[in-house]
Motif scaffolding. Structure first.
Motif, PDB file in Angstrom:
ATOM      1  N   ARG A 256      17.673   8.888   7.186  1.00 29.45           N
ATOM      2  CA  ARG A 256      18.319   9.552   6.033  1.00 29.45           C
ATOM      3  C   ARG A 256      17.400  10.296   5.226  1.00 29.45           C
ATOM      4  N   TYR A 264      17.405  12.714  -0.529  1.00 35.07           N
ATOM      5  CA  TYR A 264      16.607  11.524  -0.975  1.00 35.07           C
ATOM      6  C   TYR A 264      15.287  11.971  -1.633  1.00 35.07           C
ATOM      7  N   THR A 270      15.334   6.043  -1.520  1.00 30.29           N
ATOM      8  CA  THR A 270      16.223   5.996  -0.177  1.00 30.29           C
ATOM      9  C   THR A 270      16.762   4.557  -0.105  1.00 30.29           C
TER      10      THR A 270
END
Length: 317
Positions: A256, A264, A270
């Protein structure tokens, strides 16, 4: 005098460690990593897409492994299943090659008597040290692989304004654009969770070495003797599943952070956003395709590595 003696001692230790580096382990590790990646890349692609799917982005969503395969093939043909394969091959080959290269050197350096196997703690320490060194070398390749795997038809074309640098034509183009628009920091996104992920390799190698040691002891075999392919496959599979189930969440966080479609603000941010929006299940997204990929991939890598390293180092047997 004391400082000079200490400096000389450090130089001797460094020289002793470097003398244990053997290209045979590098070649064997690269061979295993490249072969396993070429065979199983489609599952890696699907795993990454599952990992980053937080339900809030205008990206494709899949209702399982089979649906994901069909959707990708429908959109981009069978070539779509190999999106991002080039940096993956480079990354896997370099990672396994350097990992075995450093790991065996550190392990041999720690071992006063090569006929006496190290304990679990030493195996974990050697694996952790080699993991950190390997990660600093290969992290930019993993960022590129993730970015290429997360290019979607439609939304990425909208991003290709000529200024964003978020549409990539291949591995070298991605490396250039990430460095140009995001700097060195962009190439090292996901490094912090990657460092936590060093525990994955440490646990895996510790379990693998301990399984081999216990088996050799039970069968009254030499500690550094060559085993059959079935034994290597069994020990590699068990050690890999143990490491994956123990450390998987860091991979979700890392993917991610490396995703070009998400913003993020670091590891803690995150973790908070993922937990708030998806609960603990969010940290295990993509686990099934990951297990389906990494278990046979690990088996292929370790069998190829063991066979090639024993062939190149005949005196080891």
């Amino acid at each position: 005098m004391a400082a000079a003696a200490a400096s000389e001692n450090i130089q001797k230790q460094a020289s002793s460690l470097f003398s244990q580096l053997k290209y045979e382990h590098l070649v064997a590790g690269i061979s295993g990593g490249v072969l396993s990646t070429m065979v199983l890349h489609p599952l890696d692609l699907i795993k990454i897409r599952f990992q980053v799917n937080d339900g809030n982005q205008a990206r494709p969503t899949y209702n399982g492994l089979i649906h994901a395969c069909r959707s990708i093939v429908t959109q981009r043909g069978y070539r779509g299943l190999y999106q991002g394969v080039i940096p993956n091959v480079w990354g896997a080959g370099a990672s396994w090659g350097f990992y075995f290269f450093f790991y065996n050197a550190i392990k041999t350096y720690m071992q006063a008597d090569t006929s006496t196997p190290l304990g679990a703690g030493h195996h974990m320490l050697a694996a952790a040290q080699s993991g950190v060194m390997t990660l600093f070398i290969t992290n930019p390749i993993w960022v590129v692989k993730t970015r290429l795997c997360l290019q979607y038809d439609g939304i990425d074309k909208k991003l290709d304004t000529g200024h964003s640098g978020r549409r990539y034509r291949g591995m070298l183009d991605a490396l250039y654009k990430i460095y140009r628009y995001e700097g060195l920091r962009g190439l090292y996104k996901g490094l912090v969770p990657g460092l936590f992920g060093v525990s994955h390799g440490a646990l895996q190698f510790m379990a693998y070495e301990e399984l081999k040691k216990s088996y050799n002891s039970y069968m009254n075999l030499p500690s550094n003797g060559q085993l059959g392919a079935l034994e290597y496959i069994t020990f590699a599979a068990l050690s890999k599943m143990f490491a994956v189930l123990t450390t998987y969440p860091y991979q979700v966080v890392r993917s991610r952070l490396q995703d070009q479609h998400a913003q993020y603000q670091g590891v803690i941010n995150t973790i908070r956003i993922t937990h708030r929006g998806e609960g603990w299940k969010g940290f295990y997204k993509g686990l099934m395709p990951n297990l389906l990929r990494v278990t046979p991939a690990c088996c292929i890598t370790f069998v190829v590595y063991e066979k090639i390293s024993h062939a190149l180092l005949p005196s080891k047997g």
